[in-house]
Design an enzyme around this catalytic site. Structure first.
Site, PDB file in Angstrom:
ATOM      1  N   CYS A 252       0.858  -1.186   0.000  1.00  0.00           N
ATOM      2  CA  CYS A 252       0.000   0.000   0.000  1.00  0.00           C
ATOM      3  C   CYS A 252       0.892   1.234   0.000  1.00  0.00           C
ATOM      4  O   CYS A 252       1.831   1.320   0.786  1.00  0.00           O
ATOM      5  CB  CYS A 252      -0.893   0.032   1.232  1.00  0.00           C
ATOM      6  SG  CYS A 252      -2.262  -1.107   1.156  1.00  0.00           S
ATOM      7  N   GLU A 253       0.560   2.169  -0.872  1.00  0.00           N
ATOM      8  CA  GLU A 253       1.292   3.430  -0.894  1.00  0.00           C
ATOM      9  C   GLU A 253       1.004   4.237   0.377  1.00  0.00           C
ATOM     10  O   GLU A 253       1.888   4.850   0.955  1.00  0.00           O
ATOM     11  CB  GLU A 253       0.868   4.222  -2.131  1.00  0.00           C
ATOM     12  CG  GLU A 253       1.906   5.182  -2.627  1.00  0.00           C
ATOM     13  CD  GLU A 253       1.512   5.746  -3.977  1.00  0.00           C
ATOM     14  OE1 GLU A 253       0.824   6.786  -3.989  1.00  0.00           O
ATOM     15  OE2 GLU A 253       1.880   5.150  -4.997  1.00  0.00           O
TER      16      GLU A 253
END
Length: 162
Positions: free
Chosen positions: A74-75
């Site tokens: 996940c960014e």
């Protein structure tokens, strides 16, 4: 702190994990939630529904925002906790990004309180097609949602092996 926040009183201090009540207290009714996506006229309405849905997830206490609970891929920062109770799987999750929090809530709507087979069979592409979200998310958001879905599935499979 809001009443719905997973507070320190809901922590299992011996393991620094949420209490069973925190997991079972999270209810996301698909009959109530999914129509706001399937009946939305356009992407803006779906985006707004995502933001509103994200607000329904209780924020995790700071003590639970542990690196060990972070979802890789996940960014944005996203944390995921899992508990199996009587053969059913329950999750708590949070993110520091509002849209990711809404996407997490959509995922949890599909899996909360389900058995391992149901969770393992979740087809994220078909689910997002049904909700009108396919092709609407940026590649990095799509990768993040896929990472979350894989973490959810992996938690259910690993738990069932024990």
């Amino acid at each position: 702190m809001s009443d719905s926040q997973v507070s320190k009183s809901q922590l299992n201090e011996s393991q620094l994990s949420p209490s069973t009540e925190a997991f079972t207290g999270l209810t996301l009714d698909p009959q109530e939630i999914l129509p706001s996506f399937t009946q939305a006229a356009n992407w803006q309405e779906r985006y707004r529904a995502l933001m509103l849905l994200g607000k329904r997830l209780p924020p995790l206490a700071e003590a639970l925002r542990q690196e060990s609970a972070q979802v890789r891929g996940c960014e944005s920062n996203a944390w995921l906790y899992h508990r199996e109770i009587e053969g059913k799987h329950y999750y708590l999750a949070d993110s520091d990004a509002r849209i990711v929090k809404g996407l997490i809530a959509l995922l949890l709507t599909a899996v909360q309180g389900q058995d391992r087979q149901t969770i393992a069979a979740l087809d994220l592409n078909a689910y997002f097609d049904q909700l009108g979200l396919s092709g609407q998310l940026s590649p990095s958001r799509t990768n993040g949602v896929l990472a979350l879905a894989e973490a959810i599935k992996a938690a259910a499979v690993e738990s069932s092996k024990r």
